[in-house]
Scaffold this active site. Structure first.
Site, PDB file in Angstrom:
ATOM      1  N   ASP A  71       4.989 -43.314 -16.899  1.00 59.28           N
ATOM      2  CA  ASP A  71       4.782 -41.885 -16.693  1.00 59.28           C
ATOM      3  C   ASP A  71       3.346 -41.726 -16.194  1.00 59.28           C
ATOM      4  O   ASP A  71       2.402 -42.140 -16.878  1.00 59.28           O
ATOM      5  CB  ASP A  71       4.946 -41.118 -18.019  1.00 59.28           C
ATOM      6  CG  ASP A  71       6.402 -41.076 -18.486  1.00 59.28           C
ATOM      7  OD1 ASP A  71       7.285 -41.540 -17.744  1.00 59.28           O
ATOM      8  OD2 ASP A  71       6.642 -40.574 -19.589  1.00 59.28           O
ATOM      9  N   ASP A  95      16.477 -34.523 -18.574  1.00 60.57           N
ATOM     10  CA  ASP A  95      15.589 -34.372 -19.733  1.00 60.57           C
ATOM     11  C   ASP A  95      16.249 -33.438 -20.743  1.00 60.57           C
ATOM     12  O   ASP A  95      15.885 -32.256 -20.835  1.00 60.57           O
ATOM     13  CB  ASP A  95      14.244 -33.758 -19.293  1.00 60.57           C
ATOM     14  CG  ASP A  95      13.511 -34.648 -18.293  1.00 60.57           C
ATOM     15  OD1 ASP A  95      13.399 -35.852 -18.531  1.00 60.57           O
ATOM     16  OD2 ASP A  95      13.055 -34.111 -17.263  1.00 60.57           O
TER      17      ASP A  95
HETATM   18  O1  1PR Z   1      11.145 -32.591 -12.579  1.00 65.37           O
HETATM   19  O2  1PR Z   1      11.718 -33.817 -10.512  1.00 65.37           O
HETATM   20  O3  1PR Z   1       9.383 -33.106 -10.946  1.00 65.37           O
HETATM   21  O4  1PR Z   1      10.442 -34.929 -12.229  1.00 65.37           O
HETATM   22  C1  1PR Z   1       9.531 -35.068 -13.274  1.00 65.37           C
HETATM   23  C2  1PR Z   1       9.851 -36.329 -13.997  1.00 65.37           C
HETATM   24  O5  1PR Z   1       8.852 -36.532 -14.978  1.00 65.37           O
HETATM   25  C3  1PR Z   1      11.189 -36.279 -14.713  1.00 65.37           C
HETATM   26  O6  1PR Z   1      11.868 -37.487 -14.477  1.00 65.37           O
HETATM   27  C4  1PR Z   1      10.828 -36.184 -16.191  1.00 65.37           C
HETATM   28  O7  1PR Z   1      11.695 -36.973 -16.977  1.00 65.37           O
HETATM   29  C5  1PR Z   1       9.438 -36.759 -16.230  1.00 65.37           C
HETATM   30  N1  1PR Z   1       8.570 -36.096 -17.220  1.00 65.37           N
HETATM   31  C6  1PR Z   1       8.095 -34.835 -17.118  1.00 65.37           C
HETATM   32  N2  1PR Z   1       7.287 -34.588 -18.190  1.00 65.37           N
HETATM   33  C7  1PR Z   1       7.286 -35.687 -18.949  1.00 65.37           C
HETATM   34  C8  1PR Z   1       6.542 -35.856 -20.190  1.00 65.37           C
HETATM   35  O8  1PR Z   1       6.656 -36.895 -20.865  1.00 65.37           O
HETATM   36  N3  1PR Z   1       5.757 -34.872 -20.567  1.00 65.37           N
HETATM   37  N4  1PR Z   1       8.311 -37.864 -18.779  1.00 65.37           N
HETATM   38  C9  1PR Z   1       8.086 -36.641 -18.337  1.00 65.37           C
HETATM   39  C10 1PR Z   1       9.471 -38.197 -19.224  1.00 65.37           C
HETATM   40  C11 1PR Z   1      10.635 -39.839 -20.063  1.00 65.37           C
HETATM   41  C12 1PR Z   1      10.906 -41.228 -19.908  1.00 65.37           C
HETATM   42  C13 1PR Z   1      10.098 -42.038 -20.876  1.00 65.37           C
HETATM   43  C14 1PR Z   1      11.172 -42.466 -21.821  1.00 65.37           C
HETATM   44  C15 1PR Z   1      10.883 -43.706 -22.558  1.00 65.37           C
HETATM   45  N5  1PR Z   1       9.378 -39.476 -19.581  1.00 65.37           N
HETATM   46  O9  1PR Z   1      10.843 -41.655 -18.642  1.00 65.37           O
HETATM   47  O10 1PR Z   1       9.427 -42.975 -20.183  1.00 65.37           O
HETATM   48  O11 1PR Z   1      11.445 -41.392 -22.708  1.00 65.37           O
HETATM   49  O12 1PR Z   1       9.847 -43.513 -23.456  1.00 65.37           O
HETATM   50  P1  1PR Z   1       9.747 -44.377 -24.765  1.00 65.37           P
HETATM   51  O13 1PR Z   1      10.330 -45.723 -24.488  1.00 65.37           O
HETATM   52  O14 1PR Z   1       8.276 -44.488 -25.033  1.00 65.37           O
HETATM   53  O15 1PR Z   1      10.480 -43.624 -25.846  1.00 65.37           O
HETATM   54  P2  1PR Z   1      10.679 -33.519 -11.529  1.00 65.37           P
END
Ligand code: 1PR
Length: 528
Positions: free
Chosen positions: A225, A380
């Site tokens: 991320d 999400d």
């Molecule tokens: O909405 O098309 O602009 O895409 C934004 C992207 O960013 C989406 O794929 C969304 O999932 C991601 N995103 C947005 N905000 C966050 C955040 O964390 N605040 N990350 C975020 C989401 C989720 C996973 C993460 C897993 C594994 N991250 O990819 O890496 O949950 O984590 P873990 O193994 O530590 O539990 P757009």
């Protein structure tokens, strides 16, 4: 000097990077004369069959290419570069292929997820320069919904099993082509490219493996991320249920390019970058992400996915950029797949309301040009508990972990803008609609589990996986190697993704693979 046929679709950068990494220089074909002057020609193809043939026609390259191939001069086709050699494809009825090899290209008709995405092996049926130095039990990266069916069995170089034994490589004299992507297949893939560059001695893999069937490996994906921290530096961060701040500051777990390289060397089967503030920044102005991709693809030879901010956009001067333009820029910079998050929810809302496809959504447009396999939908979702399934008009499941008020049912609400805004669509409906619109894979996150180390949400994963035929990536909550075994044995997902445990080195990728070895089909540890 290698001559390289780039017809302008998809990620050819990684093939060029791989060849340059092997010490060879590359010359790009600009016209038919360049092509005919080639000593060795590589033709990597991705995307849609019709789009490829149309572009070759527009550039007046069809006849020179046919002449080169008919003369039996050294040629390596990759993926669509294999399919192009045939007479035509079910993907584009009525569009003639090059017709060098008699036979056609057919869509997979199997009881398994299509596209066939991931690491699979092959059985060699003839001795070839391209196979020199291989043992025969290696795995290579495939991503395709169509496979070639030659009329003449003697051209078959390798077969791979995916519901059926399909042809994964052909050879007719010096004309060689593979369905898998050597440039995305780690060190073993680089060996194949090196064999082509060095005109290695013909060989059969040591194990030959003529009878053993091949199996698709479950993929382990490392996710980064990425966002700017408060000083404006691009960092890999990690949230706890999507909250990436600790004592007010953005958590900084490392530099994206360095971490991606480490995960490649540790044996990651794929790397995903999510530009998590892409919903508010415009990626084409947020150039560092493009540079991250360019730098990463110089040294990382497994598939790269990029997500964040893929949507239509109008800048302050009124210039409109389509999501296809944004995606194209990502592909040109080294991405193999793009992942669409927030925009997918808005697209599906409109689709469900109108009940018809417009052909103009980001999902449809990108799939049309680059192929479904290049379009991942990142969901999400967050649990919403209800007392009974009748309470809401969503896909409700009965859960083994009741809600705070003892509720025995829940649905999974899709969110946009990184979980900041909940919408009236559930994850199962969204996944199904995105498949209908042409998406090729689902990245299934779970806000309730993200960063918790409690394990994947098996109930969510089974609900979504049961609703679609495209591959699903389980994401969020991995805290141990055992959680990967659990997700692969209790659900039918094709791959599992984690972030926190890899960034903090709590459980390295190699440890996950060691734990899975002999219990679940995986690709061997490390790129060797
Ligand atoms: O909405 O098309 O602009 O895409 C934004 C992207 O960013 C989406 O794929 C969304 O999932 C991601 N995103 C947005 N905000 C966050 C955040 O964390 N605040 N990350 C975020 C989401 C989720 C996973 C993460 C897993 C594994 N991250 O990819 O890496 O949950 O984590 P873990 O193994 O530590 O539990 P757009």
């Amino acid at each position: 000097m290698i001559t390289f046929l780039d017809y302008g679709a998809g990620n050819v950068r990684s093939v060029i990077n791989a060849i340059e990494k092997l010490g060879e220089s590359v010359r790009i074909v600009r016209n038919g004369a360049d092509l005919l002057a080639a000593e060795r020609l590589i033709f990597p193809g991705v995307g849609h069959f019709a789009n490829m043939i149309r572009t070759l026609e527009e550039k007046d390259l069809i006849e020179p290419l046919r002449a080169y191939l008919r003369a039996g001069r050294p040629f390596l086709g990759i993926c669509l570069g294999l399919q192009a050699l045939f007479e035509g494809s079910e993907e584009a009825p009525g569009v003639p292929g090059l017709g060098i090899i008699p036979g056609r290209v057919r869509r997979f008709d199997v009881d398994l997820a299509v596209p066939h995405i991931g690491w699979n092996g092959f059985r060699a049926l003839q001795s070839s320069t391209i196979l020199s130095g291989l043992r025969g039990d290696e795995k290579f990266y495939f991503v395709h919904s169509y496979h070639v069916v030659p009329r003449d069995e003697s051209v078959v170089l390798t077969r791979t099993d995916y519901g059926i034994p399909f042809v994964s490589g052909i050879q007719q004299g010096n004309v060689i082509a593979t369905q898998f992507h050597p440039e995305k297949s780690g060190e073993d893939g680089l060996r194949i490219l090196r064999n082509f560059l060095e005109c290695a001695r013909p060989a059969l893999p040591e194990l030959s493996g003529r009878s053993a069937s091949t199996r698709l490996a479950k993929r382990i994906i490392a996710c980064l991320d990425v966002r700017s921290d408060d000083r404006g530096d691009l960092v890999v961060t990690k949230g706890d249920r999507y909250d990436v701040r600790e004592e007010g500051a953005v958590r900084n777990l490392g530099k994206p390019v360095e971490l991606a390289r480490r995960y490649y060397e540790d044996g990651a089967d794929e790397i995903t970058f999510l530009n998590i503030t892409g919903f508010r920044d415009f990626p084409l102005e947020d150039m560092p992400m493009l540079e991250v991709l360019r730098q990463t693809s110089l040294n990382v030879f497994v598939p790269l996915t990029i997500g964040g901010g893929i949507r239509d956009y109008t800048d302050e001067n009124g210039r409109r950029y389509s999501s296809l333009e944004v995606a194209s820029e990502y592909f040109r910079s080294g991405a193999d797949k793009v992942s669409i998050g927030s925009d997918a929810v808005l697209i599906v809302e409109a689709y469900l309301k109108e009940r018809r496809k417009t052909g103009r959504s980001a999902i449809e447009e990108i799939a049309r040009v680059y192929g479904s396999q290049a379009v991942v939908i990142s969901i999400d979702p967050r649990r919403v508990y209800v007392r009974s399934p009748e309470e809401v008009r969503h896909h409700v499941i009965e859960t083994a972990t009741p809600g705070p008020g003892g509720e025995r049912f829940c649905w999974y609400q899709c969110t946009i803008k990184g979980g900041r805004e909940g919408r009236e669509v559930d994850a199962v409906t969204l996944a199904r609609a995105c498949e209908e619109l042409g998406a090729g894979e689902i990245l299934l996150n779970c806000i309730d589990r993200d960063g918790t180390h409690l394990g994947f949400d098996i109930e969510l994963i089974n609900a979504v996986k049961g609703a679609v035929t495209i591959p699903v990536i389980a994401s969020s909550g991995a805290g141990s190697a055992e959680h990967f075994l659990e997700v692969f044995t209790r659900t039918k997902v094709e791959s599992a993704l984690a972030a926190g445990i890899f960034h903090r080195e709590d459980v390295p990728i190699a440890a996950v693979k060691r734990h899975l070895q002999s219990k679940v089909e995986i690709r061997g540890v490390g790129p060797r």
